[in-house]
Design a protein around this motif. Structure first.
Motif, PDB file in Angstrom:
ATOM      1  N   VAL A  53     -70.416  16.394  -7.225  1.00  0.00           N
ATOM      2  CA  VAL A  53     -70.097  15.744  -8.251  1.00  0.00           C
ATOM      3  C   VAL A  53     -70.943  14.736  -8.803  1.00  0.00           C
ATOM      4  CG1 VAL A  53     -68.089  14.041  -9.268  1.00  0.00           C
ATOM      5  CG2 VAL A  53     -67.428  16.091  -8.006  1.00  0.00           C
ATOM      6  N   GLN A  57     -72.516  14.730 -12.390  1.00  0.00           N
ATOM      7  CA  GLN A  57     -72.315  13.615 -13.383  1.00  0.00           C
ATOM      8  C   GLN A  57     -73.732  13.006 -13.680  1.00  0.00           C
ATOM      9  OE1 GLN A  57     -70.365  10.509 -10.860  1.00  0.00           O
ATOM     10  NE2 GLN A  57     -68.568  10.837 -11.988  1.00  0.00           N
ATOM     11  N   SER A 124     -62.110  11.856 -17.556  1.00  0.00           N
ATOM     12  CA  SER A 124     -62.544  13.051 -16.843  1.00  0.00           C
ATOM     13  C   SER A 124     -63.753  12.588 -15.944  1.00  0.00           C
ATOM     14  CB  SER A 124     -63.065  14.147 -17.731  1.00  0.00           C
ATOM     15  OG  SER A 124     -64.273  13.937 -18.215  1.00  0.00           O
ATOM     16  N   THR A 125     -63.823  13.143 -15.051  1.00  0.00           N
ATOM     17  CA  THR A 125     -64.591  12.898 -13.781  1.00  0.00           C
ATOM     18  C   THR A 125     -66.247  12.933 -14.378  1.00  0.00           C
ATOM     19  OG1 THR A 125     -63.313  13.847 -12.175  1.00  0.00           O
ATOM     20  CG2 THR A 125     -65.393  13.786 -11.571  1.00  0.00           C
TER      21      THR A 125
END
Length: 147
Positions: A53, A57, A124-125
């Protein structure tokens, strides 16, 4: 044709027994190795997932995407705000018709949908870290779309 003796049968049985033991041992070792690899993957999945993640990102394409998305969505919300204000003025006029009311409510609903999309993206992530400077992290629909 030669005759098969008891000794030949005994040698064959011994060979088959050794082969069977070798096959079973090989399969057992392969099963143990596969189980250990699976367990290692399960036990490290949390750290790997968090790392994946983080990598996603911080990717350049992700930053570019969210910067463009937030800017476009915010501009749309500002345009919605102007349209809602104009249509509210028309709907509140003395000569307002049912169509004026419907137009106002439709524009207001459209604005609410755009604000909801912006807020969802901002939470959102992958998008949350990349709300551009100067844009709100969350938008209050009442202040932009009227109540």
């Amino acid at each position: 044709m030669p005759r098969i003796t008891r000794r030949d049968v005994g040698d064959a049985a011994t060979g088959l027994g050794a082969g069977t033991v070798l096959v079973i041992a090989t399969l057992t070792v392969a099963l143990i190795v596969a189980s250990l690899l699976w367990a290692f993957g399960v036990f490290t999945s949390g750290a790997k997932g968090a790392g994946d993640v983080r990598r996603d990102q911080n990717g350049a394409k992700n930053r570019e995407h969210w910067s463009a998305t937030f800017n476009a969505e915010f501009q749309q919300i500002q345009a919605d705000q102007g349209i809602v204000a104009t249509l509210k003025h028309q709907a509140d006029a003395e000569s307002a018709t049912g169509q004026d009311q419907a137009n106002y409510l439709g524009a207001q609903n459209n604005c609410l949908q755009d604000v909801a999309q912006y807020n969802a993206d901002a939470a959102s992530t992958l998008g949350a870290p990349w709300v551009p400077e100067g844009l709100p992290a969350r938008i209050d629909s009442d202040s932009y779309c009227g109540s």
